[in-house]
Design a protein around this motif. Structure first.
Motif, PDB file in Angstrom:
ATOM      1  N   ASP A 197       0.821  -1.214   0.000  1.00 25.49           N
ATOM      2  CA  ASP A 197       0.000   0.000   0.000  1.00 25.49           C
ATOM      3  C   ASP A 197       0.858   1.268   0.000  1.00 25.49           C
ATOM      4  OD1 ASP A 197       0.903  -0.502   2.557  1.00 25.49           O
ATOM      5  OD2 ASP A 197      -0.971   0.044   3.553  1.00 25.49           O
ATOM      6  N   LYS A 198       1.944   1.263   0.776  1.00 30.06           N
ATOM      7  CA  LYS A 198       2.809   2.450   0.796  1.00 30.06           C
ATOM      8  C   LYS A 198       3.543   2.604  -0.528  1.00 30.06           C
ATOM      9  CE  LYS A 198       6.322   5.004   3.312  1.00 30.06           C
ATOM     10  NZ  LYS A 198       7.313   5.067   4.396  1.00 30.06           N
ATOM     11  N   SER A 199       3.992   1.495  -1.111  1.00 29.11           N
ATOM     12  CA  SER A 199       4.670   1.555  -2.409  1.00 29.11           C
ATOM     13  C   SER A 199       3.723   2.102  -3.482  1.00 29.11           C
ATOM     14  CB  SER A 199       5.165   0.165  -2.803  1.00 29.11           C
ATOM     15  OG  SER A 199       6.132  -0.313  -1.900  1.00 29.11           O
ATOM     16  N   TYR A 200       2.463   1.708  -3.412  1.00 26.60           N
ATOM     17  CA  TYR A 200       1.450   2.205  -4.350  1.00 26.60           C
ATOM     18  C   TYR A 200       1.287   3.720  -4.190  1.00 26.60           C
ATOM     19  CZ  TYR A 200      -3.070   2.443  -6.818  1.00 26.60           C
ATOM     20  OH  TYR A 200      -4.082   2.756  -7.686  1.00 26.60           O
ATOM     21  N   ARG A 201       1.199   4.191  -2.929  1.00 24.63           N
ATOM     22  CA  ARG A 201       1.033   5.632  -2.675  1.00 24.63           C
ATOM     23  C   ARG A 201       2.268   6.413  -3.118  1.00 24.63           C
ATOM     24  NH1 ARG A 201      -0.914   3.654   2.256  1.00 24.63           N
ATOM     25  NH2 ARG A 201       0.960   4.402   3.337  1.00 24.63           N
ATOM     26  N   GLU A 202       3.440   5.853  -2.876  1.00 24.19           N
ATOM     27  CA  GLU A 202       4.673   6.542  -3.284  1.00 24.19           C
ATOM     28  C   GLU A 202       4.732   6.658  -4.809  1.00 24.19           C
ATOM     29  OE1 GLU A 202       6.845   8.110  -1.576  1.00 24.19           O
ATOM     30  OE2 GLU A 202       6.306   7.501   0.460  1.00 24.19           O
ATOM     31  N   THR A 203       4.248   5.639  -5.508  1.00 28.63           N
ATOM     32  CA  THR A 203       4.204   5.702  -6.969  1.00 28.63           C
ATOM     33  C   THR A 203       3.227   6.771  -7.432  1.00 28.63           C
ATOM     34  OG1 THR A 203       4.736   3.344  -7.110  1.00 28.63           O
ATOM     35  CG2 THR A 203       3.803   4.383  -9.079  1.00 28.63           C
ATOM     36  N   GLN A 204       2.067   6.833  -6.790  1.00 34.05           N
ATOM     37  CA  GLN A 204       1.106   7.884  -7.122  1.00 34.05           C
ATOM     38  C   GLN A 204       1.738   9.268  -6.954  1.00 34.05           C
ATOM     39  OE1 GLN A 204      -2.104   6.719  -4.384  1.00 34.05           O
ATOM     40  NE2 GLN A 204      -3.414   6.336  -6.175  1.00 34.05           N
ATOM     41  N   GLY A 205       2.513   9.415  -5.868  1.00 36.35           N
ATOM     42  CA  GLY A 205       3.192  10.684  -5.622  1.00 36.35           C
ATOM     43  C   GLY A 205       4.190  11.018  -6.719  1.00 36.35           C
ATOM     44  N   LEU A 206       4.915  10.026  -7.189  1.00 35.61           N
ATOM     45  CA  LEU A 206       5.873  10.248  -8.276  1.00 35.61           C
ATOM     46  C   LEU A 206       5.156  10.682  -9.552  1.00 35.61           C
ATOM     47  CD1 LEU A 206       8.287   7.193  -7.866  1.00 35.61           C
ATOM     48  CD2 LEU A 206       8.866   9.599  -7.496  1.00 35.61           C
ATOM     49  N   LEU A 207       4.052  10.020  -9.857  1.00 31.84           N
ATOM     50  CA  LEU A 207       3.308  10.339 -11.084  1.00 31.84           C
ATOM     51  C   LEU A 207       2.733  11.752 -11.029  1.00 31.84           C
ATOM     52  CD1 LEU A 207       1.423   6.945 -11.617  1.00 31.84           C
ATOM     53  CD2 LEU A 207       3.503   7.745 -12.774  1.00 31.84           C
ATOM     54  N   GLN A 208       2.351  12.197  -9.835  1.00 32.91           N
ATOM     55  CA  GLN A 208       1.813  13.553  -9.681  1.00 32.91           C
ATOM     56  C   GLN A 208       2.914  14.595  -9.706  1.00 32.91           C
ATOM     57  OE1 GLN A 208      -0.395  13.276  -6.029  1.00 32.91           O
ATOM     58  NE2 GLN A 208      -1.954  11.917  -6.898  1.00 32.91           N
ATOM     59  N   SER A 209       4.050  14.278  -9.048  1.00 34.65           N
ATOM     60  CA  SER A 209       5.148  15.251  -8.958  1.00 34.65           C
ATOM     61  C   SER A 209       5.907  15.383 -10.271  1.00 34.65           C
ATOM     62  CB  SER A 209       6.121  14.838  -7.853  1.00 34.65           C
ATOM     63  OG  SER A 209       5.480  14.807  -6.596  1.00 34.65           O
ATOM     64  N   TYR A 210       5.935  14.309 -11.050  1.00 31.84           N
ATOM     65  CA  TYR A 210       6.691  14.307 -12.307  1.00 31.84           C
ATOM     66  C   TYR A 210       5.792  13.805 -13.436  1.00 31.84           C
ATOM     67  CZ  TYR A 210      10.447  14.568  -8.882  1.00 31.84           C
ATOM     68  OH  TYR A 210      11.239  14.949  -7.825  1.00 31.84           O
ATOM     69  N   PRO A 211       4.919  14.686 -13.941  1.00 31.65           N
ATOM     70  CA  PRO A 211       3.971  14.257 -14.983  1.00 31.65           C
ATOM     71  C   PRO A 211       4.651  13.811 -16.281  1.00 31.65           C
ATOM     72  CG  PRO A 211       3.925  16.647 -14.656  1.00 31.65           C
ATOM     73  CD  PRO A 211       4.724  16.084 -13.545  1.00 31.65           C
ATOM     74  N   ASP A 212       5.937  14.198 -16.448  1.00 34.05           N
ATOM     75  CA  ASP A 212       6.667  13.784 -17.649  1.00 34.05           C
ATOM     76  C   ASP A 212       7.626  12.624 -17.360  1.00 34.05           C
ATOM     77  OD1 ASP A 212       8.272  15.314 -16.015  1.00 34.05           O
ATOM     78  OD2 ASP A 212       9.194  16.474 -17.643  1.00 34.05           O
ATOM     79  N   LEU A 213       7.375  11.896 -16.270  1.00 30.36           N
ATOM     80  CA  LEU A 213       8.205  10.747 -15.906  1.00 30.36           C
ATOM     81  C   LEU A 213       8.092   9.657 -16.972  1.00 30.36           C
ATOM     82  CD1 LEU A 213       9.992   9.766 -13.492  1.00 30.36           C
ATOM     83  CD2 LEU A 213       7.949   8.601 -12.631  1.00 30.36           C
ATOM     84  N   ASP A 214       9.229   9.025 -17.292  1.00 27.20           N
ATOM     85  CA  ASP A 214       9.243   7.996 -18.329  1.00 27.20           C
ATOM     86  C   ASP A 214       9.371   6.578 -17.789  1.00 27.20           C
ATOM     87  OD1 ASP A 214       9.316   9.665 -20.854  1.00 27.20           O
ATOM     88  OD2 ASP A 214      11.060  10.473 -19.798  1.00 27.20           O
ATOM     89  N   ALA A 215      10.008   6.425 -16.632  1.00 28.07           N
ATOM     90  CA  ALA A 215      10.206   5.070 -16.104  1.00 28.07           C
ATOM     91  C   ALA A 215      10.349   5.109 -14.592  1.00 28.07           C
ATOM     92  CB  ALA A 215      11.442   4.423 -16.721  1.00 28.07           C
ATOM     93  N   ILE A 216       9.930   4.013 -13.967  1.00 26.56           N
ATOM     94  CA  ILE A 216      10.129   3.801 -12.532  1.00 26.56           C
ATOM     95  C   ILE A 216      10.918   2.517 -12.370  1.00 26.56           C
ATOM     96  CG2 ILE A 216       9.020   3.314 -10.317  1.00 26.56           C
ATOM     97  CD1 ILE A 216       6.626   4.971 -11.290  1.00 26.56           C
ATOM     98  N   ILE A 217      12.030   2.602 -11.648  1.00 22.70           N
ATOM     99  CA  ILE A 217      12.867   1.440 -11.381  1.00 22.70           C
ATOM    100  C   ILE A 217      12.643   1.029  -9.929  1.00 22.70           C
ATOM    101  CG2 ILE A 217      15.229   0.556 -11.247  1.00 22.70           C
ATOM    102  CD1 ILE A 217      15.996   2.741 -13.300  1.00 22.70           C
ATOM    103  N   ALA A 218      12.118  -0.176  -9.729  1.00 22.81           N
ATOM    104  CA  ALA A 218      11.844  -0.679  -8.379  1.00 22.81           C
ATOM    105  C   ALA A 218      12.655  -1.952  -8.153  1.00 22.81           C
ATOM    106  CB  ALA A 218      10.355  -0.959  -8.197  1.00 22.81           C
TER     107      ALA A 218
END
Length: 331
Positions: A197-218
């Motif tokens: 659940d926290k990882s999901y929320r942190e991802t949501q935060g990344l998508l909101q903070s960086y609308p031009d994000l191209d990749a997430i490395i987990a």
């Protein structure tokens, strides 16, 4: 019944009881301590450890761990294992330093202590088994992202805990390889504490903070699944690629949906198997953990210890649409 006959029977019974006790004492009890319970990666590793125990005979695997990814929870588990007088503790640490005093106490009581997956500071263990070399893992996870960004782009990292030994090392190795990809920019590193659940929320935060994000490395099997789901729920499939380290059984859906183009992992069953073999060999004095030592890992070959008593098991393997169906039912 004659006195001689009674003595003979009593002697026989005593010998039998002593033999039974000796057999019980010969059982090697190995505690496999996970970062937390309920994690598919560690459950798969436990299956591998059980496979090793069956192959070895007279070996018992105690699979355990805290309910959350904290050092405090692992310390409680370690103290309980000391009280149970297990023969060996093999731990994937939530914090490399915080667990050291408890593990030193275990070693003082004659318990073999090794770390695996996520390491412990050298003074708190006899050896460490890394699933792969840190250099190879770091190089792999950034390459997985860069392969889908030929013109460059922005990437973010979703890690486990901020104190997780292996995660931090892999991220540093990843950064050291980024000069090969000058058009790739690392914009943020966030921590989901290996909680879905926290990882999901942190991802949501990344998508909101960086609308031009191209990749997430987990580089965490919990985080990568949560990130892929968040990207899918946000309607960002095809815009943001989720990659890193994950389990085929848990990432098959993300590959199918397109939320992930590819990811990598070693076989956690093999890792648990190799860990149990190493712990058994050290606990039974069949081997000694020292620089240069070669210690058997059963079907996984031999672990060769470096100057810090560390060894690597194997290289990570990449999974994508071309092979995911072959492995998704395996682990």
């Amino acid at each position: 019944m004659s006195i001689t006959r009674r003595i003979a029977i009593a002697t026989g019974l005593t010998a039998a009881l002593m033999g039974t006790t000796a057999m019980a004492q010969d059982n090697v009890r190995i505690a496999l301590v996970a970062k937390s319970l309920g994690n598919g990666f560690f459950e798969a590793a436990a299956r591998g450890a059980e496979e090793a125990a069956e192959e070895l005979g007279n070996t018992e695997i105690i699979y355990t761990g805290p309910t959350s990814t904290t050092a405090e929870g692992q310390i409680e588990v370690i103290n309980s294992l000391i009280a149970q007088r297990v023969d060996a503790i093999a731990i994937s640490a939530n914090d490399p330093d915080a667990v050291v005093p408890a593990l030193q106490k275990a070693m003082q009581r004659g318990i073999t202590v090794i770390s695996w997956d996520s390491g412990v500071a050298p003074e708190g263990r006899e050896m460490h088994l890394a699933p792969s070399s840190d250099e190879l893992i770091g190089a792999t996870i950034i390459k997985l992202a860069a392969d889908q960004l030929p013109e460059g782009g922005k990437v973010a990292v979703l890690s486990a805990t901020s104190t997780s030994t292996n995660q931090n090392t892999w991220i540093e190795e990843m950064k050291s390889n980024m000069d090969q990809y000058p058009d790739i920019e690392l914009v943020a590193t966030v921590y989901g504490d290996d909680l879905a659940d926290k990882s999901y929320r942190e991802t949501q935060g990344l998508l909101q903070s960086y609308p031009d994000l191209d990749a997430i490395i987990a580089p965490t099997s919990v985080g990568i699944v949560a990130a892929a789901q968040a990207v899918q729920d946000a309607g960002k499939v095809g815009e943001v690629n989720v990659t890193g380290l994950g389990l085929p059984s848990e990432m098959a859906g993300a590959i199918e949906s397109g939320a992930s183009e590819s990811f990598a992992i070693w076989n956690p069953v093999d890792l648990g198997y190799a860990t149990a073999m190493l712990a058994h060999n050290l606990a039974t004095d069949a081997a000694t953990a020292e620089p240069g030592a070669e210690i058997g890992m059963g079907r996984m070959g031999t672990a060769t210890l470096d100057d810090d008593n560390q060894a690597a098991m194997s290289e990570p393997f990449t999974y994508d649409a071309s092979n995911i169906d072959e492995f998704k039912s395996v682990f």
